[in-house]
Scaffold this active site. Structure first.
Site, mmCIF file in Angstrom:
data_model
loop_
_atom_site.group_PDB
_atom_site.id
_atom_site.type_symbol
_atom_site.label_atom_id
_atom_site.label_comp_id
_atom_site.label_asym_id
_atom_site.label_seq_id
_atom_site.Cartn_x
_atom_site.Cartn_y
_atom_site.Cartn_z
ATOM 1 N N HIS A 1 0.846 -1.203 0.000
ATOM 2 C CA HIS A 1 0.000 0.000 0.000
ATOM 3 C C HIS A 1 0.881 1.252 0.000
ATOM 4 O O HIS A 1 0.547 2.261 -0.630
ATOM 5 C CB HIS A 1 -0.888 0.032 1.243
ATOM 6 N N ASP B 1 -7.659 -2.121 -1.768
ATOM 7 C CA ASP B 1 -8.679 -2.922 -1.085
ATOM 8 C C ASP B 1 -10.023 -2.569 -1.706
ATOM 9 O O ASP B 1 -10.435 -1.401 -1.670
ATOM 10 C CB ASP B 1 -8.705 -2.610 0.409
ATOM 11 N N GLU C 1 -7.137 -12.208 2.601
ATOM 12 C CA GLU C 1 -8.145 -11.148 2.581
ATOM 13 C C GLU C 1 -8.774 -11.090 1.187
ATOM 14 O O GLU C 1 -8.079 -10.738 0.222
ATOM 15 C CB GLU C 1 -7.511 -9.791 2.919
ATOM 16 N N HIS D 1 -8.091 -7.657 -0.737
ATOM 17 C CA HIS D 1 -6.759 -7.062 -0.928
ATOM 18 C C HIS D 1 -6.092 -7.571 -2.201
ATOM 19 O O HIS D 1 -5.941 -8.781 -2.391
ATOM 20 C CB HIS D 1 -5.864 -7.368 0.274
#
Length: 210
Positions: A123, A130, A188, A191
């Site tokens: 990130h 996301d 996740e 993500h």
């Protein structure tokens, strides 16, 4: 251009707005792009600009989403492809300043769910996003296996059992993101990392400085 000095963890993190602008002028692909301006119809639900997140307080002063130019262009292609299914993207988080990652790790203390400060996050490179899905016509979120940022096995990308509706939406998201060069983090479902993330350096610039 002078390279940033290593921080206490030995990472070179660019935190000078002037240096960032010089870098972006020399290498346009390194420029961070405002997704709300770059991708028509994109929905934003920037949780870290609110108290509705795993920290319980706002991490950002503004609800914005930025990605490096080629990453934003790839995400735009995802948005266009999803339209054929009556769906669109909602972005929960994108570029995240390095200092924000440090605060998150102090709270979570688990490398499965938060990047440690001695490694930094993708990130922080402007190369991770996301996302979830919304109904294109209404903008309402489509059912997924869990809420965003739920720290549980149910958030894993291959977790079962889930409802048929959530499974279908998860599969659509995973397939479409992969089609345009994004790699899912299996812990996740929301993500995704741009496949060429390693070509971009770590940044610690606020949205206001961009």
């Amino acid at each position: 251009m002078t390279e940033p000095q290593p921080n206490p963890y030995g990472l070179r993190v660019l935190s000078s707005p002037a240096q960032y602008r010089q870098q972006a002028a020399r290498h346009p692909a390194r420029q961070l792009v405002n997704l709300a301006e770059a991708i028509p119809g994109l929905r934003l639900d920037i949780r870290y600009a609110t108290a509705d997140n795993l920290l319980g307080y706002p991490l950002y002063q503004q609800a914005q989403a930025w990605l490096r130019r080629p990453v934003a262009e790839a995400l735009k292609q995802v948005q266009q492809a999803l339209a054929a299914h009556g769906a669109g993207l909602v972005v929960y988080d994108a570029y995240r300043p390095y200092s924000a990652t440090v605060l998150m790790y102090q709270k979570v203390q688990n490398e499965d769910y938060a990047a440690p400060p001695w490694r930094g996050s993708r990130h922080n490179r402007g190369c991770s996003v996301d996302v979830g899905l919304v109904n294109q016509a209404t903008g309402r979120p489509l059912p997924m296996p869990t809420a965003f940022d739920e720290l549980s096995p149910a958030a894993h990308s291959a977790y079962e059992p889930v409802s048929s509706e959530a499974r279908r939406h998860r599969a659509l998201l995973l397939k479409t993101m992969a089609q345009f060069g994004f790699v899912n983090y299996p812990g996740e479902w929301w993500h995704f990392d741009y496949a060429q993330w390693a070509e971009f350096g770590l940044l610690d610039l606020s949205f206001e400085e961009l």
